[in-house]
Design an enzyme around this catalytic site. Sequence first.
Site, PDB file in Angstrom:
ATOM      1  N   GLY A   1       0.832  -1.196   0.000  1.00 46.51           N
ATOM      2  CA  GLY A   1       0.000   0.000   0.000  1.00 46.51           C
ATOM      3  C   GLY A   1       0.864   1.242   0.000  1.00 46.51           C
TER       4      GLY A   1
ATOM      5  N   GLY B   1      -0.653   4.508   0.169  1.00 48.00           N
ATOM      6  CA  GLY B   1      -1.433   5.671   0.588  1.00 48.00           C
ATOM      7  C   GLY B   1      -0.640   6.437   1.641  1.00 48.00           C
ATOM      8  N   LEU B   2      -1.323   7.276   2.419  1.00 42.63           N
ATOM      9  CA  LEU B   2      -0.596   8.066   3.414  1.00 42.63           C
ATOM     10  C   LEU B   2       0.188   7.173   4.347  1.00 42.63           C
ATOM     11  CD1 LEU B   2      -3.117  10.861   4.373  1.00 42.63           C
ATOM     12  CD2 LEU B   2      -1.077  11.010   2.957  1.00 42.63           C
ATOM     13  N   ALA B   3      -0.429   6.095   4.818  1.00 39.59           N
ATOM     14  CA  ALA B   3       0.250   5.233   5.785  1.00 39.59           C
ATOM     15  C   ALA B   3       1.431   4.537   5.114  1.00 39.59           C
ATOM     16  CB  ALA B   3      -0.735   4.213   6.359  1.00 39.59           C
TER      17      ALA B   3
ATOM     18  N   HIS C   1     -21.131   8.547   6.108  1.00 33.60           N
ATOM     19  CA  HIS C   1     -20.874   9.993   6.107  1.00 33.60           C
ATOM     20  C   HIS C   1     -22.139  10.747   5.716  1.00 33.60           C
ATOM     21  CE1 HIS C   1     -19.101  13.853   5.334  1.00 33.60           C
ATOM     22  NE2 HIS C   1     -17.921  13.424   5.692  1.00 33.60           N
TER      23      HIS C   1
ATOM     24  N   SER D   1     -17.403  17.358   0.913  1.00 37.33           N
ATOM     25  CA  SER D   1     -16.631  17.416   2.154  1.00 37.33           C
ATOM     26  C   SER D   1     -17.457  17.852   3.356  1.00 37.33           C
ATOM     27  CB  SER D   1     -15.482  18.396   1.998  1.00 37.33           C
ATOM     28  OG  SER D   1     -14.922  18.664   3.259  1.00 37.33           O
TER      29      SER D   1
ATOM     30  N   ARG E   1     -20.576  12.725  12.736  1.00 39.58           N
ATOM     31  CA  ARG E   1     -21.100  12.089  11.538  1.00 39.58           C
ATOM     32  C   ARG E   1     -22.181  11.065  11.787  1.00 39.58           C
ATOM     33  NH1 ARG E   1     -15.352  11.517   8.362  1.00 39.58           N
ATOM     34  NH2 ARG E   1     -15.250  13.732   7.946  1.00 39.58           N
TER      35      ARG E   1
ATOM     36  N   HIS F   1     -18.442   5.401   3.992  1.00 38.46           N
ATOM     37  CA  HIS F   1     -17.331   6.315   3.766  1.00 38.46           C
ATOM     38  C   HIS F   1     -16.017   5.817   4.341  1.00 38.46           C
ATOM     39  CE1 HIS F   1     -15.246  10.098   3.472  1.00 38.46           C
ATOM     40  NE2 HIS F   1     -15.057  10.132   4.765  1.00 38.46           N
TER      41      HIS F   1
ATOM     42  N   GLU G   1      -5.972   3.066   7.634  1.00 34.86           N
ATOM     43  CA  GLU G   1      -7.365   2.633   7.768  1.00 34.86           C
ATOM     44  C   GLU G   1      -7.472   1.102   7.892  1.00 34.86           C
ATOM     45  OE1 GLU G   1      -9.982   4.538   4.933  1.00 34.86           O
ATOM     46  OE2 GLU G   1     -11.688   3.298   5.539  1.00 34.86           O
TER      47      GLU G   1
HETATM   48  C1  FAD Z   1     -13.964  10.795  -0.334  1.00 43.00           C
HETATM   49  C2  FAD Z   1     -13.185  10.708   0.943  1.00 43.00           C
HETATM   50  C3  FAD Z   1     -12.799  11.856   1.615  1.00 43.00           C
HETATM   51  C4  FAD Z   1     -12.071  11.789   2.805  1.00 43.00           C
HETATM   52  N1  FAD Z   1     -11.728  12.948   3.438  1.00 43.00           N
HETATM   53  C5  FAD Z   1     -10.996  12.869   4.583  1.00 43.00           C
HETATM   54  C6  FAD Z   1     -10.577  14.061   5.247  1.00 43.00           C
HETATM   55  O1  FAD Z   1     -10.873  15.177   4.820  1.00 43.00           O
HETATM   56  N2  FAD Z   1      -9.838  13.941   6.366  1.00 43.00           N
HETATM   57  C7  FAD Z   1      -9.474  12.731   6.868  1.00 43.00           C
HETATM   58  O2  FAD Z   1      -8.769  12.686   7.863  1.00 43.00           O
HETATM   59  N3  FAD Z   1      -9.848  11.582   6.252  1.00 43.00           N
HETATM   60  C8  FAD Z   1     -10.599  11.630   5.127  1.00 43.00           C
HETATM   61  N4  FAD Z   1     -10.982  10.458   4.507  1.00 43.00           N
HETATM   62  C9  FAD Z   1     -10.468   9.176   4.992  1.00 43.00           C
HETATM   63  C10 FAD Z   1      -9.021   8.993   4.554  1.00 43.00           C
HETATM   64  O3  FAD Z   1      -8.842   9.527   3.273  1.00 43.00           O
HETATM   65  C11 FAD Z   1      -8.601   7.532   4.500  1.00 43.00           C
HETATM   66  O4  FAD Z   1      -8.991   6.877   5.660  1.00 43.00           O
HETATM   67  C12 FAD Z   1      -7.084   7.440   4.415  1.00 43.00           C
HETATM   68  O5  FAD Z   1      -6.592   8.242   3.387  1.00 43.00           O
HETATM   69  C13 FAD Z   1      -6.644   6.004   4.213  1.00 43.00           C
HETATM   70  O6  FAD Z   1      -5.253   5.983   3.994  1.00 43.00           O
HETATM   71  P1  FAD Z   1      -4.462   4.632   3.953  1.00 43.00           P
HETATM   72  O7  FAD Z   1      -3.043   4.972   3.727  1.00 43.00           O
HETATM   73  O8  FAD Z   1      -4.792   3.823   5.131  1.00 43.00           O
HETATM   74  O9  FAD Z   1      -5.058   3.820   2.695  1.00 43.00           O
HETATM   75  P2  FAD Z   1      -5.266   4.199   1.152  1.00 43.00           P
HETATM   76  O10 FAD Z   1      -4.914   5.586   0.843  1.00 43.00           O
HETATM   77  O11 FAD Z   1      -6.629   3.719   0.798  1.00 43.00           O
HETATM   78  O12 FAD Z   1      -4.205   3.321   0.395  1.00 43.00           O
HETATM   79  C14 FAD Z   1      -4.336   1.953   0.228  1.00 43.00           C
HETATM   80  C15 FAD Z   1      -3.163   1.467  -0.587  1.00 43.00           C
HETATM   81  O13 FAD Z   1      -3.111   0.064  -0.516  1.00 43.00           O
HETATM   82  C16 FAD Z   1      -2.970  -0.488  -1.794  1.00 43.00           C
HETATM   83  N5  FAD Z   1      -3.601  -1.800  -1.730  1.00 43.00           N
HETATM   84  C17 FAD Z   1      -4.791  -2.145  -1.167  1.00 43.00           C
HETATM   85  N6  FAD Z   1      -5.001  -3.460  -1.274  1.00 43.00           N
HETATM   86  C18 FAD Z   1      -3.925  -3.966  -1.891  1.00 43.00           C
HETATM   87  C19 FAD Z   1      -3.552  -5.273  -2.285  1.00 43.00           C
HETATM   88  N7  FAD Z   1      -4.313  -6.329  -2.050  1.00 43.00           N
HETATM   89  N8  FAD Z   1      -2.370  -5.428  -2.936  1.00 43.00           N
HETATM   90  C20 FAD Z   1      -1.557  -4.363  -3.202  1.00 43.00           C
HETATM   91  N9  FAD Z   1      -1.869  -3.111  -2.828  1.00 43.00           N
HETATM   92  C21 FAD Z   1      -3.028  -2.918  -2.185  1.00 43.00           C
HETATM   93  C22 FAD Z   1      -3.578   0.502  -2.732  1.00 43.00           C
HETATM   94  O14 FAD Z   1      -3.023   0.364  -4.019  1.00 43.00           O
HETATM   95  C23 FAD Z   1      -3.181   1.814  -2.052  1.00 43.00           C
HETATM   96  O15 FAD Z   1      -1.872   2.149  -2.451  1.00 43.00           O
HETATM   97  C24 FAD Z   1     -11.725  10.525   3.330  1.00 43.00           C
HETATM   98  C25 FAD Z   1     -12.110   9.369   2.667  1.00 43.00           C
HETATM   99  C26 FAD Z   1     -12.876   9.452   1.515  1.00 43.00           C
HETATM  100  C27 FAD Z   1     -13.375   8.186   0.891  1.00 43.00           C
END
Ligand code: FAD
Lengths: 641, 258
Positions: free
Chosen positions: A43, A45-47, A269, A287, A333, A404, A428
Amino acid sequence: MTDSLLQSNTPAGSIADKWDNYKADMKLVNPNNKRKFKVLVVGSGLAGASAAASLAELGYDVEVFTFHDSPRRAHSIAAQGGINAAKNYRGDGDSVHRLFYDTIKGGDFRAREGNVHRLAQVSVNIIDQMVAQGVPFAREYGGLLDTRSFGGSQLQRTFYARGQTGQQLLLGAYQQMARQIGLGTVKLWNRVELVDTVTVDGRCAGIVTRDLVTGEVRSHAGHATVLCTGGYGNAFFLSTNAMNCNVTAAWRAHRKGAYFANPCYTQIHPTCIPQADDTQSKLTLMSGSLRNDGRVWVPLNAGDNRAADEIPEAERDYYLERLYPSFGNLAPRDISSRAAKRAVDSGRGVGPLKNGVYLDFSAAISRLGKDVVKERYGNLFDMYERITGENPYDIPMRIYPASHYTMGGLWVDYELMTTIPGLYAAGEANFSDHGANRLGASALMQGLADGYFVLPYTIGNYLAPMLNKPVPGTDHEAFKTAENEARGRFQTFLDIKGTRSPDHFHRELGKIIWDRCGMERTAEGLQQALTDIPALYDEFKTDLRVTGTGSSVNQTLEKAGRVDDFFQLGMLMCRDALERNESCGGHFRAEYQDEEGEAQRDDDNFAHVAAWEFTGDPMKSNRHKEELEFETIHLAKRSYK
Amino acid sequence: MSNHLQNLNLKIWRQDGPADGGRFESYLVGSISDEASFLELLDVLNEQLIGEGEDAIAFDHDCREGICGTCSLMIDGQAHGPQRGTATCQLHMRKFASGDTIVVEPWRATAFPILKDLMVDRSPLDRIVEAGGFITAATGGAPDANIIPIPKPVADAAMDAAECIGCGACVAACPNGAANLFTAAKVSHLNLLPQGQAERWSRVEAMVETMDEHFGSCTNHGECEAACPKSISLDFIALMHKDYRRAKVKNRKLISQI
Ligand SMILES: Cc1cc2nc3c(=O)[nH]c(=O)nc-3n(C[C@H](O)[C@H](O)[C@H](O)COP(=O)(O)OP(=O)(O)OC[C@H]3O[C@@H](n4cnc5c(N)ncnc54)[C@H](O)[C@@H]3O)c2cc1C
Ligand code: SF4
Ligand code: FES
């Protein structure tokens, strides 16, 4: 009593000292030895991106996996509203303790104190780190950082970058990781999907992936593996999550021994654009920050078909302001969503399908002027207009709740380690910090806290004793077995040759989960779902149709694997919701509410985390408990009146 | 209430893999709501194809909110289709009419090989970022975020550039397949900010030169700006060129001092 596997390992000391005590006691890996350890980060994403960048900077040998074509496309990119931090730049009385308290209370007293306090502590470092990375946060005219308020808080502690905070934060973390990719310290695997995790002698030995372009199934061994694979909100089919978000990584790990915690804690949401027709593939969030200036209302009387501007003030019901005078339109929410559902269920819904409530900016426009409103929300208004064809400067927006975010996820201890040693979950994908309900702008904070400021320490503590000890390589039979199982599983999907597509099943599954395990749940409804989901799953296994082959790009086949996992998760969500005989946060059981319709917790019997052990059949998983100990915070009724 | 469009003729590029020559295939979608997005039209068509036992059409997409930059379709010869400032996923069927013939192709550029049907490989864009599109600031050592005040107009200008979603429409729209608008957006985002100054000259040099390795040259057609879903301004290209020229001089000076 807490199950023996579910020790939180929270360090001793007062709440404010725990994290410092941990860091003082943890084991260290010498800088020159770090490159001997391989860490697999799934993954980006941010994490994931923040963890990978930080671990590589420290010297670990890091490999990153994402099913996206570029790490920058992870779903974090879509976050709009903002990120919380206890900076107290406004001098409005914020502090680490207050953010800690708000998060525990927002989560309806169902989160672990130690983790949440650490989150609040490191929140301040996140903003520093992100500004250093060049994130163009909104500024005041004097050049200092601007902040705004967000649901569930009475302070202005939310930092933002227009309506694209997630995009800008992810670009910051992605760029930091890209630098390491350029330096050769992070190896990137894009367009590959994790399809299994591998354990040897009870420890995580690595993962098995499937290449989404060639179909190649391949093993990867590492000393430690981190899942940063996001949430499972797409179990509902319609949600604000990106189309490809799925539970596969977490679920496959769960099947290999990682306990899954609180699957029924899902967040609906309140401010999304209502569904317009049957072909709809996803819902779009407007938002939550819009509730700072928008007023939510429905007509006072059911069946009022007049246009919004023809309904006089006296015949409007600003129900959030009426029911929750101190928080008003900024009520949390879960509470706002249920209130919207009740308004629509009472026949007062608005719009062509009567499936929405108004979010009205006319007061803000007359108070602040159109330009200020445009400056604050212009891009969201434009997006709304592109989707609905209506101009929200003239006609109030229509909104309705949608799936959401998921608070549930893989169970982790204080070190973010799952019940499989060597396997971590962050962002997440884990269950850790938000209890039964997440406050706005706290998910971005948690993802970056986990990746930047927690994992780089805790992983070292696990790896240090493993120095110079051999770990299983990809030639180990456990990898070969997992590879063969994965190949067989995808071949099975191709071989069924039934009549219905994976999307078809996903839509039907989602509808069951939404109706029975959505905003309001009952024992009866959940039992029904637990009959309906297995029945539909049987049909999936005999009537699925996947066209194409397994050796080139095949999105239908990818989807089949993801829907398979959603089916199994769906059963666990309903079982978890059925076993939790109380209402708390996003989990609202109609049987457990007070006279005013508010959630009624049962602290005597349910002040615990439910963590599920896979036994071969999700209908027969075992439920384990981690008792939550509240040493600092006094459990209280969560009131926003 | 939603209205329905009838009888849309779709001419869609099908290509089995990178080595295949590819061809257009024609499909008919009998009815679709005008509330549907363009990608939902493809969803409906794919369900139809799976029903007929055919391979579904491969296309990249994810957020469907115009922010992730994954969607990438050439619609009637225009990158992201007819609506200005709008990514494919945000284009809705109300912009079309019953009976329309719509031609759908992948991004076409030498740097973006086709993987299958409408899906291309855009990873050369990532290579440009890896070469220098960052600020070196390892986790942990950052000073307080408010230590450097950044004038609002400067932060706003950086944000205007940072809005780029990395979709590659600018490359697809460019007759030369140049990636100048993308690269300029990234260079400008960081070079405008005080935090970005330390690496300003090395950044622009590394990024421009990596861009030149993979992509065609810019001859100022301006098609990129017109196709860009975020309306990223051509001014950023001017800024990048200026910084690049200055970087060359500065770096030469530095070398002469050794
Ligand atoms: C529309 C929307 C708006 C939001 N707004 C806010 C906000 O304003 N403030 C806030 O704090 N939070 C907000 N959130 C929540 C927040 O965006 C998410 O909870 C957070 O960004 C999740 O980050 P993450 O790094 O955990 O996962 P993600 O960013 O979802 O990244 C997941 C990663 O894992 C990879 N992955 C997943 N499964 C696999 C697999 N099987 N094999 C290989 N790769 C895989 C994907 O390719 C991706 O790179 C919002 C969410 C949504 C849906
Ligand atoms: S500059 Fe515009 S067209 Fe080019 S990649 Fe960025 S957003 Fe897409
Ligand atoms: S699908 Fe994300 S921008 Fe279009």
